[in-house]
Write a protein that holds these residues in place. Structure first.
Motif, PDB file in Angstrom:
ATOM      1  N   ALA A  63      40.350  -1.464 -30.455  1.00  0.00           N
ATOM      2  CA  ALA A  63      39.746  -2.710 -29.966  1.00  0.00           C
ATOM      3  C   ALA A  63      38.227  -2.657 -30.208  1.00  0.00           C
ATOM      4  O   ALA A  63      37.619  -3.642 -30.637  1.00  0.00           O
ATOM      5  N   LYS A  64      37.636  -1.483 -29.965  1.00  0.00           N
ATOM      6  CA  LYS A  64      36.186  -1.343 -30.221  1.00  0.00           C
ATOM      7  C   LYS A  64      35.875  -1.509 -31.699  1.00  0.00           C
ATOM      8  O   LYS A  64      34.781  -1.932 -32.081  1.00  0.00           O
ATOM      9  N   MET A  65      36.855  -1.162 -32.546  1.00  0.00           N
ATOM     10  CA  MET A  65      36.660  -1.298 -33.996  1.00  0.00           C
ATOM     11  C   MET A  65      36.924  -2.731 -34.474  1.00  0.00           C
ATOM     12  O   MET A  65      36.911  -3.004 -35.670  1.00  0.00           O
ATOM     13  N   GLY A  66      37.250  -3.634 -33.528  1.00  0.00           N
ATOM     14  CA  GLY A  66      37.362  -5.048 -33.891  1.00  0.00           C
ATOM     15  C   GLY A  66      38.777  -5.587 -33.977  1.00  0.00           C
ATOM     16  O   GLY A  66      38.969  -6.747 -34.354  1.00  0.00           O
ATOM     17  N   ALA A  67      39.795  -4.767 -33.625  1.00  0.00           N
ATOM     18  CA  ALA A  67      41.172  -5.280 -33.679  1.00  0.00           C
ATOM     19  C   ALA A  67      41.501  -6.025 -32.386  1.00  0.00           C
ATOM     20  O   ALA A  67      40.912  -5.772 -31.337  1.00  0.00           O
ATOM     21  N   GLU A  68      42.470  -6.932 -32.509  1.00  0.00           N
ATOM     22  CA  GLU A  68      43.002  -7.618 -31.317  1.00  0.00           C
ATOM     23  C   GLU A  68      44.258  -6.835 -30.918  1.00  0.00           C
ATOM     24  O   GLU A  68      45.284  -6.906 -31.604  1.00  0.00           O
ATOM     25  N   VAL A  69      44.150  -6.035 -29.852  1.00  0.00           N
ATOM     26  CA  VAL A  69      45.163  -5.010 -29.582  1.00  0.00           C
ATOM     27  C   VAL A  69      46.111  -5.391 -28.441  1.00  0.00           C
ATOM     28  O   VAL A  69      45.685  -5.869 -27.391  1.00  0.00           O
ATOM     29  N   THR A  70      47.409  -5.148 -28.697  1.00  0.00           N
ATOM     30  CA  THR A  70      48.419  -5.199 -27.646  1.00  0.00           C
ATOM     31  C   THR A  70      48.970  -3.780 -27.498  1.00  0.00           C
ATOM     32  O   THR A  70      49.325  -3.146 -28.494  1.00  0.00           O
ATOM     33  N   GLY A  71      49.018  -3.293 -26.273  1.00  0.00           N
ATOM     34  CA  GLY A  71      49.588  -1.962 -26.018  1.00  0.00           C
ATOM     35  C   GLY A  71      50.880  -2.105 -25.236  1.00  0.00           C
ATOM     36  O   GLY A  71      50.921  -2.832 -24.243  1.00  0.00           O
ATOM     37  N   VAL A  72      51.927  -1.442 -25.712  1.00  0.00           N
ATOM     38  CA  VAL A  72      53.222  -1.497 -25.027  1.00  0.00           C
ATOM     39  C   VAL A  72      53.643  -0.086 -24.661  1.00  0.00           C
ATOM     40  O   VAL A  72      53.479   0.840 -25.462  1.00  0.00           O
ATOM     41  N   ASP A  73      54.169   0.075 -23.448  1.00  0.00           N
ATOM     42  CA  ASP A  73      54.644   1.405 -23.039  1.00  0.00           C
ATOM     43  C   ASP A  73      55.746   1.247 -21.988  1.00  0.00           C
ATOM     44  O   ASP A  73      55.793   0.232 -21.291  1.00  0.00           O
ATOM     45  N   ILE A  74      56.612   2.272 -21.897  1.00  0.00           N
ATOM     46  CA  ILE A  74      57.658   2.219 -20.863  1.00  0.00           C
ATOM     47  C   ILE A  74      57.178   2.750 -19.517  1.00  0.00           C
ATOM     48  O   ILE A  74      57.844   2.555 -18.514  1.00  0.00           O
ATOM     49  N   SER A  75      56.055   3.448 -19.498  1.00  0.00           N
ATOM     50  CA  SER A  75      55.634   4.085 -18.241  1.00  0.00           C
ATOM     51  C   SER A  75      54.662   3.188 -17.468  1.00  0.00           C
ATOM     52  O   SER A  75      53.538   2.930 -17.923  1.00  0.00           O
ATOM     53  N   ALA A  76      55.096   2.761 -16.282  1.00  0.00           N
ATOM     54  CA  ALA A  76      54.235   1.926 -15.441  1.00  0.00           C
ATOM     55  C   ALA A  76      52.979   2.717 -15.042  1.00  0.00           C
ATOM     56  O   ALA A  76      51.874   2.170 -15.009  1.00  0.00           O
ATOM     57  N   GLY A  77      53.152   4.015 -14.779  1.00  0.00           N
ATOM     58  CA  GLY A  77      52.018   4.845 -14.365  1.00  0.00           C
ATOM     59  C   GLY A  77      50.956   4.930 -15.451  1.00  0.00           C
ATOM     60  O   GLY A  77      49.749   4.843 -15.182  1.00  0.00           O
ATOM     61  N   LEU A  78      51.398   5.095 -16.702  1.00  0.00           N
ATOM     62  CA  LEU A  78      50.426   5.191 -17.803  1.00  0.00           C
ATOM     63  C   LEU A  78      49.784   3.827 -18.073  1.00  0.00           C
ATOM     64  O   LEU A  78      48.583   3.744 -18.365  1.00  0.00           O
ATOM     65  N   LEU A  79      50.562   2.758 -17.959  1.00  0.00           N
ATOM     66  CA  LEU A  79      49.984   1.422 -18.168  1.00  0.00           C
ATOM     67  C   LEU A  79      48.931   1.109 -17.103  1.00  0.00           C
ATOM     68  O   LEU A  79      47.892   0.518 -17.401  1.00  0.00           O
ATOM     69  N   GLU A  80      49.208   1.555 -15.879  1.00  0.00           N
ATOM     70  CA  GLU A  80      48.228   1.348 -14.801  1.00  0.00           C
ATOM     71  C   GLU A  80      46.915   2.050 -15.146  1.00  0.00           C
ATOM     72  O   GLU A  80      45.827   1.497 -14.994  1.00  0.00           O
ATOM     73  N   ARG A  81      47.044   3.298 -15.641  1.00  0.00           N
ATOM     74  CA  ARG A  81      45.835   4.041 -16.026  1.00  0.00           C
ATOM     75  C   ARG A  81      45.136   3.362 -17.193  1.00  0.00           C
ATOM     76  O   ARG A  81      43.910   3.273 -17.242  1.00  0.00           O
ATOM     77  N   ALA A  82      45.934   2.876 -18.140  1.00  0.00           N
ATOM     78  CA  ALA A  82      45.350   2.207 -19.315  1.00  0.00           C
ATOM     79  C   ALA A  82      44.535   0.995 -18.870  1.00  0.00           C
ATOM     80  O   ALA A  82      43.389   0.797 -19.310  1.00  0.00           O
ATOM     81  N   GLU A  83      45.112   0.209 -17.974  1.00  0.00           N
ATOM     82  CA  GLU A  83      44.396  -0.985 -17.474  1.00  0.00           C
ATOM     83  C   GLU A  83      43.081  -0.562 -16.811  1.00  0.00           C
ATOM     84  O   GLU A  83      42.045  -1.169 -17.028  1.00  0.00           O
ATOM     85  N   ALA A  84      43.179   0.494 -15.967  1.00  0.00           N
ATOM     86  CA  ALA A  84      42.001   0.914 -15.204  1.00  0.00           C
ATOM     87  C   ALA A  84      40.896   1.450 -16.121  1.00  0.00           C
ATOM     88  O   ALA A  84      39.709   1.271 -15.847  1.00  0.00           O
ATOM     89  N   LEU A  85      41.286   2.082 -17.226  1.00  0.00           N
ATOM     90  CA  LEU A  85      40.296   2.713 -18.110  1.00  0.00           C
ATOM     91  C   LEU A  85      39.710   1.755 -19.141  1.00  0.00           C
ATOM     92  O   LEU A  85      38.749   2.086 -19.836  1.00  0.00           O
ATOM     93  N   THR A  86      40.327   0.577 -19.273  1.00  0.00           N
ATOM     94  CA  THR A  86      39.935  -0.315 -20.370  1.00  0.00           C
ATOM     95  C   THR A  86      39.066  -1.458 -19.861  1.00  0.00           C
ATOM     96  O   THR A  86      39.487  -2.241 -19.003  1.00  0.00           O
TER      97      THR A  86
END
Ligand SMILES: C[S@@+](CC[C@H](N)C(=O)[O-])C[C@H]1O[C@@H](n2cnc3c(N)ncnc32)[C@H](O)[C@@H]1O
Length: 256
Positions: A63-86
């Protein structure tokens, strides 16, 4: 996707996220990521699916390199962290989803699909590749990486280690023992962090031969344009084994 696999990632989410940090491990940074980035090419202004995004460090990077990014994952815990870190200004959209069946994503929606170190933990190789082809636009590119299937210590092979070097305190790798390469089995293995902390639950690894991967890509209708075995981009003693025997394998395929 079985509940068992989902539970593995959920149980291991915290330790995994801490291991990856915000930049990946040295193996990612020094060996894998430069190769993946080169194979993806210019991402500026492109739609990119980070399939199995984990805690999202690659989603943030592209995303920092200019892409329009969608992230998909099965782990709710990892997605929560991803949201918090982004940072929301990066515009990354995270979704819960299974790469074996990406029903919620429209056909021909993405220019690029990145699937980094996920397919080796996934039983549904054919289904995932077929979904990647469906959501790629014509000329779209899939790049995926796995731990090298021929030299994969998550299976029956491993390094034969020698004596400790008194100067470095590290044991020397003598040679890699390959065995039962042709047997395509599920192995359950515990990961450890660099500090030796054991992950709470073992992960499932699906060993497949290289020809199985090639056949699956071709049968999905994608055309293979590159297959790489990246070497460390730094000449350090730490990566002596990874210079002698490739650690990762990376595929690039195109939807025609
Ligand atoms: C080894 S991690 C890699 C994460 C990230 N791609 C990276 O490079 O840091 C594997 C990830 O794939 C996810 N995963 C495993 N099977 C999946 C599936 N069937 N669909 C979506 N995500 C999956 C796990 O939850 C985990 O986040």
């Amino acid at each position: 996707m079985t509940d068992d696999l989902k539970e593995q990632w959920e149980a291991n989410a915290r330790v995994f996220a801490e291991l990856i940090g915000d930049r990946g491990t040295p193996h990612h940074r020094i060996i894998l990521n430069p190769c993946v980035e080169r194979l993806l090419g210019d991402v500026q202004g492109k739609t990119l699916l980070d399939a199995g995004c984990g805690e999202g460090y690659l989603s943030r990077y592209y995303a920092k390199m200019g892409a329009e990014v969608t992230g998909v994952d099965i782990s709710a815990g990892l997605l929560e962290r991803a949201e918090a870190l982004t940072n929301s200004s990066l515009g990354v959209s995270y979704r819960s989803g299974d790469i074996c069946s990406l029903d919620e994503l429209d056909d021909a929606r993405f220019d690029l699909v990145l699937c980094n170190l996920v397919l080796l933990n996934t039983p549904c190789l054919d289904e995932a590749l077929s979904e990647f082809r469906r959501i790629l636009r014509p000329s779209g590119i899939l790049v995926f990486s796995i731990v090298h299937p021929a030299f994969d210590f998550y299976g029956p092979g491993d390094w034969e280690m020698g004596e400790k070097d008194p100067n470095t305190g590290r044991r020397t790798g003598l040679f890699f023992r390959v065995d039962r390469y042709t047997e395509e089995l599920e192995y359950k293995r515990y990961w450890r962090t660099r500090e030796g902390e054991k992950f709470p639950e073992p992960f499932s690894f699906y060993h497949r031969t290289i020809s199985t991967y090639v056949k699956a890509i071709l049968e999905s209708g994608l055309r293979i344009v590159a297959l790489e075995e990246p070497l460390p981009s730094e000449d350090s003693e730490f990566f002596d084994r990874e210079r002698r025997v490739p650690f990762f394998m990376v595929f690039k395929a195109v939807k025609e």
